[in-house]
Design an enzyme around this catalytic site. Sequence first.
Site, short mmCIF file in Angstrom:
data_model
loop_
_atom_site.label_atom_id
_atom_site.label_comp_id
_atom_site.label_asym_id
_atom_site.label_seq_id
_atom_site.Cartn_x
_atom_site.Cartn_y
_atom_site.Cartn_z
N LEU A 257 46.51 44.61 55.58
CA LEU A 257 46.37 43.26 56.11
C LEU A 257 47.73 42.63 56.35
O LEU A 257 47.93 41.92 57.35
CB LEU A 257 45.54 42.41 55.15
CG LEU A 257 45.36 40.94 55.54
CD1 LEU A 257 44.77 40.81 56.95
CD2 LEU A 257 44.49 40.23 54.52
N SER B 4 39.06 49.69 55.75
CA SER B 4 40.12 50.50 56.35
C SER B 4 39.47 51.71 57.01
O SER B 4 39.84 52.84 56.78
CB SER B 4 41.12 50.96 55.28
OG SER B 4 40.47 51.64 54.24
N TYR C 261 38.87 40.74 38.49
CA TYR C 261 39.24 40.40 39.86
C TYR C 261 38.63 39.06 40.28
O TYR C 261 39.33 38.18 40.80
CB TYR C 261 38.78 41.51 40.81
CG TYR C 261 39.11 41.29 42.26
CD1 TYR C 261 40.42 41.45 42.72
CD2 TYR C 261 38.12 40.96 43.19
CE1 TYR C 261 40.73 41.25 44.05
CE2 TYR C 261 38.42 40.76 44.52
CZ TYR C 261 39.73 40.91 44.95
OH TYR C 261 40.03 40.71 46.28
N LYS D 72 40.42 35.40 41.26
CA LYS D 72 40.20 34.77 42.56
C LYS D 72 39.57 33.39 42.42
O LYS D 72 39.88 32.47 43.18
CB LYS D 72 39.30 35.67 43.42
CG LYS D 72 39.95 37.00 43.80
CD LYS D 72 41.22 36.79 44.60
CE LYS D 72 41.84 38.08 45.06
NZ LYS D 72 43.07 37.87 45.86
#
Length: 325
Positions: free
Chosen positions: A49, A226, A191, A195
């Site tokens: 990204l 990807s 995670y 966030k």
Amino acid sequence: MGILAVLALPLLLLGISGIIYLYQSVRWLLSKSAVQNKVVVITDAISGLGKECSRVFHTGGARLVLCGRTWEKLEALYDALISVTDPSMTYAPKLILLDISDINCIRDVAKEILNCYGCVDILINNASMKVKGAVQSISLELDKKIMDANYFGPITLTKAILPNMISRRTGQIVLINSIQGKIGIPFRAAYAASKHAAVGFFDCLRAEMEEFDISVSTVNPTFICSYHRQPAPGNWEASIWKFFFRKVAYGVHPVDVAEEVLRTVSRKKREVLMANPIPRAAVYIRTFFPELFFAIVASEYLQRKYLLWRHGTKLLLLLQVPLLM
């Protein structure tokens, strides 16, 4: 008269399509012109990204400061950018070594960043670290490392750059976060926690920066794919499967996210959710019908455990692309 009636609808659709295309083209050009000559800092520019964001902003005429952990990869990105653009229309990027999880070095790196052009117009916090596993299997040390990379790193860099923006009463801070800053799903506790923390910090920062005319934006995509495999020539079914795979199951492509970041910067959007219908619906269900959301997530977790027990690890691996990714 009959022929004109038959041709009317296709001609109308063609005209509408042309207007939409022109409208989108104009919006895209305006987005690019909004970053021309702006000093743009991108962290983790060497990620998938990060590279796409670098490309989009570089071609838009921004003065880039690209940050990454590996000097060789930064140089390779530099070569790739300047090789495909007109040097008279763009600026050669500046390269800065930065490990966003190394909190102790960030303030010194921020000084390096400011020394490049004397100011920062747009800070894009892109760096992130992922981890996947059951809560009891993730060590506290790894929890802290994830929090450093996804929360303390971005806010430390932001705080170091912020005085420069406040003194100039202009600037924009962009956090590329995740839909998991809005909802939590099994095996993503560390995670999702990092966030969620980042969303809370930048929501508060947005309100505080209003008086200084500094914009704060968060971009929350689902899983960034990807997917590069190409279908065999003439394989229609493979092409349809690729489209389904990319747009529905595997979230959003880095190119799409980078272009959305550019639009977010040019329009100074406060928050963007990049998600397909199912994960987008999950965010609203979590907000308005939390008990239903918890029940759905719990049943998904139990179903996976049952399948793992029944069929073994290989089948579970096939199911590791959750709808709420």
